[in-house]
Design a protein around this motif. Structure first.
Motif, PDB file in Angstrom:
ATOM      1  N   GLN A 101       0.851  -1.342  -0.055  1.00 27.06           N
ATOM      2  CA  GLN A 101       0.019  -0.157  -0.121  1.00 27.06           C
ATOM      3  C   GLN A 101       0.819   1.288  -0.032  1.00 27.06           C
ATOM      4  O   GLN A 101       0.797   2.180   0.681  1.00 27.06           O
ATOM      5  CB  GLN A 101      -0.849   0.025   1.079  1.00 27.06           C
ATOM      6  CG  GLN A 101      -2.214   1.104   1.002  1.00 27.06           C
ATOM      7  CD  GLN A 101      -3.108   0.938   2.214  1.00 27.06           C
ATOM      8  OE1 GLN A 101      -3.023   0.051   3.149  1.00 27.06           O
ATOM      9  NE2 GLN A 101      -4.283   1.804   2.083  1.00 27.06           N
ATOM     10  N   GLU A 102       1.768   1.431  -0.992  1.00 28.53           N
ATOM     11  CA  GLU A 102       2.675   2.683  -1.123  1.00 28.53           C
ATOM     12  C   GLU A 102       2.719   2.761  -2.700  1.00 28.53           C
ATOM     13  O   GLU A 102       2.822   1.947  -3.447  1.00 28.53           O
ATOM     14  CB  GLU A 102       3.829   2.419  -0.490  1.00 28.53           C
ATOM     15  CG  GLU A 102       4.882   1.584  -0.940  1.00 28.53           C
ATOM     16  CD  GLU A 102       6.409   1.574  -0.347  1.00 28.53           C
ATOM     17  OE1 GLU A 102       6.312   2.732   0.261  1.00 28.53           O
ATOM     18  OE2 GLU A 102       7.221   0.710  -0.643  1.00 28.53           O
ATOM     19  N   LEU A 119      -5.697   3.846  -6.308  1.00 34.20           N
ATOM     20  CA  LEU A 119      -5.380   2.501  -6.140  1.00 34.20           C
ATOM     21  C   LEU A 119      -4.502   2.288  -4.736  1.00 34.20           C
ATOM     22  O   LEU A 119      -4.657   1.195  -4.263  1.00 34.20           O
ATOM     23  CB  LEU A 119      -4.280   2.147  -7.403  1.00 34.20           C
ATOM     24  CG  LEU A 119      -5.021   2.191  -8.801  1.00 34.20           C
ATOM     25  CD1 LEU A 119      -3.894   2.195  -9.517  1.00 34.20           C
ATOM     26  CD2 LEU A 119      -5.923   1.053  -8.968  1.00 34.20           C
ATOM     27  N   ARG A 120      -3.764   2.859  -4.626  1.00 32.77           N
ATOM     28  CA  ARG A 120      -3.362   2.953  -3.018  1.00 32.77           C
ATOM     29  C   ARG A 120      -4.222   2.886  -2.113  1.00 32.77           C
ATOM     30  O   ARG A 120      -3.997   2.284  -0.940  1.00 32.77           O
ATOM     31  CB  ARG A 120      -2.138   4.133  -2.824  1.00 32.77           C
ATOM     32  CG  ARG A 120      -1.561   3.941  -1.412  1.00 32.77           C
ATOM     33  CD  ARG A 120      -0.451   5.471  -1.185  1.00 32.77           C
ATOM     34  NE  ARG A 120      -1.453   6.529  -1.312  1.00 32.77           N
ATOM     35  CZ  ARG A 120      -0.920   7.721  -1.523  1.00 32.77           C
ATOM     36  NH1 ARG A 120       0.304   7.755  -1.567  1.00 32.77           N
ATOM     37  NH2 ARG A 120      -1.627   8.607  -1.630  1.00 32.77           N
ATOM     38  N   SER A 121      -5.208   3.845  -1.931  1.00 34.68           N
ATOM     39  CA  SER A 121      -6.406   3.672  -0.960  1.00 34.68           C
ATOM     40  C   SER A 121      -7.065   2.367  -0.863  1.00 34.68           C
ATOM     41  O   SER A 121      -7.681   2.034   0.202  1.00 34.68           O
ATOM     42  CB  SER A 121      -7.086   4.868  -1.309  1.00 34.68           C
ATOM     43  OG  SER A 121      -8.109   4.618  -2.332  1.00 34.68           O
ATOM     44  N   THR A 157      -0.184  -1.466  -4.263  1.00 29.39           N
ATOM     45  CA  THR A 157       1.029  -0.972  -4.386  1.00 29.39           C
ATOM     46  C   THR A 157       1.095  -0.633  -5.734  1.00 29.39           C
ATOM     47  O   THR A 157       0.961  -1.372  -6.801  1.00 29.39           O
ATOM     48  CB  THR A 157       2.099  -1.832  -3.666  1.00 29.39           C
ATOM     49  OG1 THR A 157       1.968  -2.029  -2.451  1.00 29.39           O
ATOM     50  CG2 THR A 157       3.562  -1.265  -4.139  1.00 29.39           C
ATOM     51  N   VAL A 158       2.025   0.669  -5.995  1.00 26.50           N
ATOM     52  CA  VAL A 158       2.084   1.142  -7.426  1.00 26.50           C
ATOM     53  C   VAL A 158       3.773   1.442  -7.390  1.00 26.50           C
ATOM     54  O   VAL A 158       4.142   1.898  -6.539  1.00 26.50           O
ATOM     55  CB  VAL A 158       1.250   2.318  -7.657  1.00 26.50           C
ATOM     56  CG1 VAL A 158       1.790   2.784  -9.046  1.00 26.50           C
ATOM     57  CG2 VAL A 158      -0.301   1.769  -7.568  1.00 26.50           C
ATOM     58  N   VAL A 159       4.136   1.006  -8.282  1.00 26.27           N
ATOM     59  CA  VAL A 159       5.825   1.239  -8.751  1.00 26.27           C
ATOM     60  C   VAL A 159       5.702   2.221 -10.050  1.00 26.27           C
ATOM     61  O   VAL A 159       5.264   1.474 -11.198  1.00 26.27           O
ATOM     62  CB  VAL A 159       6.522   0.172  -8.861  1.00 26.27           C
ATOM     63  CG1 VAL A 159       7.981   0.539  -9.283  1.00 26.27           C
ATOM     64  CG2 VAL A 159       6.938  -0.691  -7.598  1.00 26.27           C
ATOM     65  N   ALA A 205       3.894  14.613  -6.346  1.00 22.04           N
ATOM     66  CA  ALA A 205       2.183  14.971  -6.272  1.00 22.04           C
ATOM     67  C   ALA A 205       1.544  13.614  -5.492  1.00 22.04           C
ATOM     68  O   ALA A 205       0.747  13.619  -4.864  1.00 22.04           O
ATOM     69  CB  ALA A 205       1.715  15.318  -7.375  1.00 22.04           C
ATOM     70  N   VAL A 206       2.250  12.321  -6.078  1.00 17.38           N
ATOM     71  CA  VAL A 206       1.654  11.290  -5.621  1.00 17.38           C
ATOM     72  C   VAL A 206       2.419  10.243  -4.969  1.00 17.38           C
ATOM     73  O   VAL A 206       1.792   9.431  -4.174  1.00 17.38           O
ATOM     74  CB  VAL A 206       1.003  10.656  -7.290  1.00 17.38           C
ATOM     75  CG1 VAL A 206       2.315  10.014  -7.915  1.00 17.38           C
ATOM     76  CG2 VAL A 206      -0.118   9.742  -6.866  1.00 17.38           C
ATOM     77  N   SER A 207       3.673  10.269  -4.895  1.00 14.87           N
ATOM     78  CA  SER A 207       4.517   8.941  -4.365  1.00 14.87           C
ATOM     79  C   SER A 207       4.656   9.204  -2.986  1.00 14.87           C
ATOM     80  O   SER A 207       4.808  10.287  -2.451  1.00 14.87           O
ATOM     81  CB  SER A 207       6.163   8.994  -5.028  1.00 14.87           C
ATOM     82  OG  SER A 207       6.624  10.228  -4.556  1.00 14.87           O
ATOM     83  N   ASP A 208       4.716   8.084  -2.159  1.00 12.15           N
ATOM     84  CA  ASP A 208       5.376   8.053  -0.998  1.00 12.15           C
ATOM     85  C   ASP A 208       6.856   8.173  -0.714  1.00 12.15           C
ATOM     86  O   ASP A 208       7.273   8.412   0.183  1.00 12.15           O
ATOM     87  CB  ASP A 208       4.805   6.545  -0.476  1.00 12.15           C
ATOM     88  CG  ASP A 208       3.144   6.805  -0.099  1.00 12.15           C
ATOM     89  OD1 ASP A 208       2.646   7.514   0.411  1.00 12.15           O
ATOM     90  OD2 ASP A 208       2.628   5.868  -0.882  1.00 12.15           O
TER      91      ASP A 208
END
Length: 290
Positions: A36-37, A192-194, A198-200, A211-214
């Protein structure tokens, strides 16, 4: 982040190396990807960003190294195998059949059949559901040829959700998009994260990254030169690592560059348009509205 107790990371890469001829494209890459990141991979042209993502996607095989998924060592021999493992990918230049509608393109090669007959009703229903997950206003019956570049990118992302993946890999998801289209795609990535995914993402545009990354992973000349929590770093620090800046004078040149000021202004514009895109979708412009 997003780890509990002794839980292993979703994906772990250990000593990943790959050569193309005599060129070492990746040199002993070690990286953990947590649950979830959103992790952004940045670097100069030829740094190895897309190569790393293609290894995770099963498109390329490392010459050396180990890959662990949910704590278990795995090999990922193909994109199809990655899909079965819960790893979905969207690369640049995603191909569609322009003579088919959105639903048909979503299920291209994965058509739903009952008794040997294609079940269009079921595919339309599932297409609405997956697009609604993204709060997308795209209609499943629309010809794919009628969609904008940003909308086609949204369909490509939606297609990855059909098999309920754990990990989604995006290669330059906002390339060649307008500001509003970029904001919509970035808002989908946040969604998608919420939902626990997980998104790479490989991305060259730092305002989009911030704006969007952890976390931000910087790759330089085939090696990871830094991993940063986005809220704890800055444009200057990331640009300096990408460029291999070593002196204080070079660092000051970054902050004085007009390009840096433009990035700051672009980030503010993206934040405003992301809010507008989310607000517009929240008012009921769902994919299921025909």
């Amino acid at each position: 982040m997003h780890r509990t107790g002794g839980e292993p990371p979703l994906l772990r890469l250990e000593d990943i190396c790959i050569k193309f001829g005599f060129v070492e494209a990746l040199k002993s890459v070690n990286l953990d990807i947590n649950r979830q990141e959103v992790v952004a991979i940045v670097g100069d042209n030829g740094a190895g960003k897309s190569t790393l993502v293609k290894i995770i996607a099963g498109f390329l095989q490392p010459g050396f190294g180990h890959i662990y998924l949910n704590g278990e060592e795995v090999t990922i021999p193909s994109i199809r195998a990655a899909d079965r493992m819960g790893i979905a990918s969207v690369f640049q230049g995603q191909e569609f059949c322009d003579n088919l509608n959105v639903a048909a393109n979503l299920f291209l090669g994965k058509e739903v059949n009952i008794g040997g007959v294609r079940d269009d009703e079921e595919m339309n229903s599932r297409a609405r559901s997956v697009l609604k997950t993204l709060s997308s206003a795209i209609r499943v019956g629309s010809p794919i040829a009628s969609l904008s570049t940003g909308q086609r990118q949204t369909v490509a992302i939606a297609r990855t959700l059909l098999n309920d993946p754990q990990l989604i890999l995006l290669d330059e998801p906002t390339a060649a998009l307008s500001v509003m289209q970029t904001a919509e795609v970035l808002s989908y990535i946040k969604r998608l994260r919420s939902e626990g995914r997980t998104v790479v993402m490989v991305c060259h545009d730092l305002p989009d990254v911030f704006a969007v990354s952890d976390r931000i992973v910087v790759i330089r000349q085939g090696r990871i030169s830094g991993v940063h929590r986005t809220v704890e770093t800055s444009y200057e620090e990331i640009i300096a690592e990408i460029a291999g800046v070593a002196t204080e004078h070079e660092y000051e040149e970054i902050t004085e560059s007009p390009k840096y000021g433009n990035m700051v202004r672009e980030r503010k514009l993206i934040d405003r348009t992301m809010s507008a895109a989310l607000d517009r979708n929240a008012k009921g412009y769902w994919a299921g509205n025909e």
